[in-house]
Design an enzyme around this catalytic site. Structure first.
Site, PDB file in Angstrom:
ATOM      1  N   ASP A  52      47.449  50.460  38.338  1.00  0.00           N
ATOM      2  CA  ASP A  52      48.254  49.843  37.286  1.00  0.00           C
ATOM      3  C   ASP A  52      49.695  50.331  37.401  1.00  0.00           C
ATOM      4  O   ASP A  52      49.941  51.541  37.419  1.00  0.00           O
ATOM      5  CB  ASP A  52      47.664  50.209  35.923  1.00  0.00           C
ATOM      6  CG  ASP A  52      48.532  49.772  34.758  1.00  0.00           C
ATOM      7  OD1 ASP A  52      49.290  48.794  34.919  1.00  0.00           O
ATOM      8  OD2 ASP A  52      48.453  50.416  33.696  1.00  0.00           O
ATOM      9  N   ASP A  60      47.272  45.849  38.905  1.00  0.00           N
ATOM     10  CA  ASP A  60      48.105  44.669  39.133  1.00  0.00           C
ATOM     11  C   ASP A  60      48.607  44.625  40.566  1.00  0.00           C
ATOM     12  O   ASP A  60      48.365  45.540  41.365  1.00  0.00           O
ATOM     13  CB  ASP A  60      49.266  44.628  38.133  1.00  0.00           C
ATOM     14  CG  ASP A  60      50.000  45.954  38.022  1.00  0.00           C
ATOM     15  OD1 ASP A  60      50.268  46.562  39.071  1.00  0.00           O
ATOM     16  OD2 ASP A  60      50.302  46.388  36.887  1.00  0.00           O
ATOM     17  N   ASP A 230      33.540  32.388  47.626  1.00  0.00           N
ATOM     18  CA  ASP A 230      32.570  32.760  46.602  1.00  0.00           C
ATOM     19  C   ASP A 230      31.437  31.738  46.524  1.00  0.00           C
ATOM     20  O   ASP A 230      31.685  30.528  46.458  1.00  0.00           O
ATOM     21  CB  ASP A 230      33.301  32.852  45.258  1.00  0.00           C
ATOM     22  CG  ASP A 230      32.452  33.432  44.157  1.00  0.00           C
ATOM     23  OD1 ASP A 230      32.103  34.614  44.258  1.00  0.00           O
ATOM     24  OD2 ASP A 230      32.137  32.700  43.198  1.00  0.00           O
ATOM     25  N   GLU A 284      30.290  34.054  50.912  1.00  0.00           N
ATOM     26  CA  GLU A 284      29.278  34.762  50.132  1.00  0.00           C
ATOM     27  C   GLU A 284      28.065  33.849  50.089  1.00  0.00           C
ATOM     28  O   GLU A 284      28.047  32.865  49.352  1.00  0.00           O
ATOM     29  CB  GLU A 284      29.771  35.060  48.723  1.00  0.00           C
ATOM     30  CG  GLU A 284      28.752  35.852  47.917  1.00  0.00           C
ATOM     31  CD  GLU A 284      29.068  35.902  46.431  1.00  0.00           C
ATOM     32  OE1 GLU A 284      28.603  36.833  45.765  1.00  0.00           O
ATOM     33  OE2 GLU A 284      29.758  34.998  45.935  1.00  0.00           O
TER      34      GLU A 284
END
Length: 582
Positions: A52, A60, A230, A284
């Site tokens: 962060d 981030d 995904d 995946e």
């Protein structure tokens, strides 16, 4: 301590300086066609938990950029960035509201561009998550789709009327309950294999496919180097949406992958998008059997480069009977993969990711006495087996599972929904549920990176979005960077060793002792290059006679000098060795 011969170190250094050195024609690589992604090591970054930069408690993009030197120093070739797109975060970014916008918590498009520039400047590549089986219900396509049955976007998703006062069929969600939700606006159900806020896209609609290809080009034209896709085998739905047959009700993923147009759509994607760029793709492939793998990855079919096969990583998971795992079972998986994938197919090697527990807790021994040794042993295995290795953030530090005590400790929607479905209905006791969840919950791998021993492990100046593992005082990057004998430095040296050893990319694989329940011994051979890997998956000191071969020169050891040029070894607990054989 890791032990390398001077010759190997010099060779590794030369290869680092001259990356094309040692490249060989196809006929010297056991028949494999050389590709950069076959020789790469991929490091997965889960942005929310990496670093962060602004004190809001959420990792981030700027936080990642600020630590690119850490990844470069480790020696990884490819950074795989988990979803960074605009999202309401029903499933931590895997529910995308806008595919061409950066999630507000993660920063701006300028921050992404700076990250990409930084990755490239360090000679690494960046791969993005492509999540296009479903979108967020807040995506503008779905907002329009649910307005009326004749809306132009209605056919972007899968809508059906109810049946006998309930859902259209018996499809179940991976996040518990029905895979159908009734929408009052039109009194029809929409399909979602995952969360209610993740409606499945209708890939049978050519407009959907073209919009997906457009968003892929948007990122590829920026310079990204490929995609991790995904749940990509789910994009083609079974025709007519029949009920799940009884044999598949406890494992619906194997039914959801049987849509008739999957290969047609992937070949179209390859033709219209992927073939125009020098990229890598990895799917995946939850629900795809090993026998079905070549249909996706055979290079002559022009679909995907690789897929993730989950047989190894889920060997002890409750979804496969909670029988626990044994070393012979694990070894059998790698042997079967080697037997069923030929020179036109390519494999992946991984033991952890954002959806699975920590590697050292699941496959090693995370007690203080054995954690470092077993983490190094697992690094040795992952980086010497056959296929492209994938490392998950924190593996290189030997990070462990979190000590969950109650349902309030969890953030994961999968765990929370299962609690409602099983505990709150009285089907499973609270204590038993927590005991199972703490072993397999996805939050184990999602706790923030442990950077140092300061407050919140140096991850954030604010309150972290998910609790820091309390062992961060002992396990953190700052301490490991100072310690040349740390897990981090072992990973670093193993990555350098792999770069200089084509046998670990293209060499043949042979398990020397499949039935042994404590020792994993195998060879990797490429022409005159032959290596023996011996791993002791136990705390016992063992006398071990190597079957059929003789150990040569010791080039890697996680516990210092050891026997050479012999067939009789004494292996310490969780000891790993690699020998160069004559």
């Amino acid at each position: 301590m890791i032990h390398f011969t001077r010759t190997v170190l010099v060779f590794c250094s030369l290869l680092f300086l001259f990356p094309t050195l040692g490249s060989a024609a196809d006929n010297t690589l056991n028949g494999y066609q050389p590709k950069w992604w076959k020789e790469a090591v991929v490091y997965q970054v889960y942005p929310r938990s990496f670093k962060d930069s602004n004190g809001d408690g959420i990792g981030d993009l700027k936080g990642i950029t600020s630590n690119l030197d850490y990844l470069k120093q480790l020696g990884v070739d490819v950074v795989w960035l988990s979803p960074h797109y605009d999202s309401p975060n029903a499933d931590n970014g895997y529910d995308i509201r806008d595919y061409e916008k950066v999630m507000k918590e993660f920063g701006t498009m300028a921050d992404f561009d700076e990250l990409l520039k930084g990755v490239k400047a360090r000679g690494m590549r960046l791969v993005l998550d492509l999540v296009v089986n479903h979108s967020s219900d807040e995506h503008r396509w779905f907002v329009e789709s649910r307005k009326s049955k004749d809306n132009p976007y209605r056919d972007y998703y899968i809508w059906r009327p109810g049946k006998d006062g309930g859902p259209p069929n018996n499809y179940t969600s991976f996040f518990s309950g029905s895979a159908w939700t009734l929408d009052p606006a039109t009194n029809e159900y929409y399909l979602h294999y995952f969360a209610v806020k993740q409606p499945d896209l209708n890939w049978d609609n050519p407009k959907v496919r073209q919009d997906v290809y457009s968003l892929m080009k948007f990122w590829l034209d920026k310079g990204v180097d490929g995609f991790r896709m995904d749940v990509i085998p789910f994009i083609s739905k079974p025709p007519g949406l029949p009920d799940i047959p009884p044999d598949y009700r406890d494992r619906p993923q194997y039914f959801y992958t049987q849509g008739p147009h999957l290969h047609q759509y992937l070949q179209e994607m390859n033709k219209e998008v992927l073939s125009k760029y020098d990229v890598m793709t990895v799917g995946e492939a939850f629900g795809v059997t090993l026998e079905g793998t070549p249909m996706l990855v055979d290079e002559r079919r022009h679909e995907l480069d690789m897929i993730f096969n989950f047989d190894a990583v889920r060997i002890g998971h409750p979804s496969v009977g909670w029988t626990g795992w044994t070393l012979p079972k694990l070894k059998a998986i790698y042997t079967e993969q080697d037997a069923k994938l030929d020179v036109h197919d390519w494999n992946t090697i991984f033991l952890s990711n954002h959806d699975n527990p920590r590697m050292v807790s699941a496959f090693g021994n995370d007690s203080p006495e054995w954690r470092e040794k077993s983490a190094k042993l697992l690094a040795t295995m992952v980086l010497t087996l056959k296929g492209t290795p994938f490392i998950y953030q924190g593996d290189e530090l030997g990070m462990t599972n979190f000590p969950f005590k109650s349902i309030d400790d969890f953030d994961d929607i999968e765990v929370k929904n299962a609690w409602k479905a099983y505990v709150e209905t009285g089907q499973v006791g609270k204590e038993h549920f927590i005991e199972v969840a703490k072993k397999v919950a996805r939050d184990n791998s999602r706790t923030p990176i442990q950077w140092d021993d300061s407050a919140n492990s140096g991850f954030t100046a604010g309150k972290p979005w998910l609790a820091i593992n309390p062992n961060y005082k002992e396990i953190n990057a700052a301490e490991e960077l100072k310690d040349k004998d740390s897990v981090y430095h072992y990973f670093q040296r193993m990555l350098a060793f792999r770069k200089g050893t084509k046998a670990f990319s293209y060499g043949t694989y042979k398990d020397l002792d499949p039935a042994n329940d404590k020792i994993f011994a195998y060879t990797r051979t490429l022409g005159s290059e032959k290596y023996l890997v011996v791993l002791n998956f136990s705390t016992d000191t063992l006398k071990y006679a190597i079957p059929g071969v003789k150990a040569g020169k010791l080039v890697v050891s996680n516990q210092g000098p050891a026997e050479e040029n012999t067939t009789a070894l004494t292996m310490k607990g969780w000891e790993a060795r690699v020998y160069r054989m004559e």
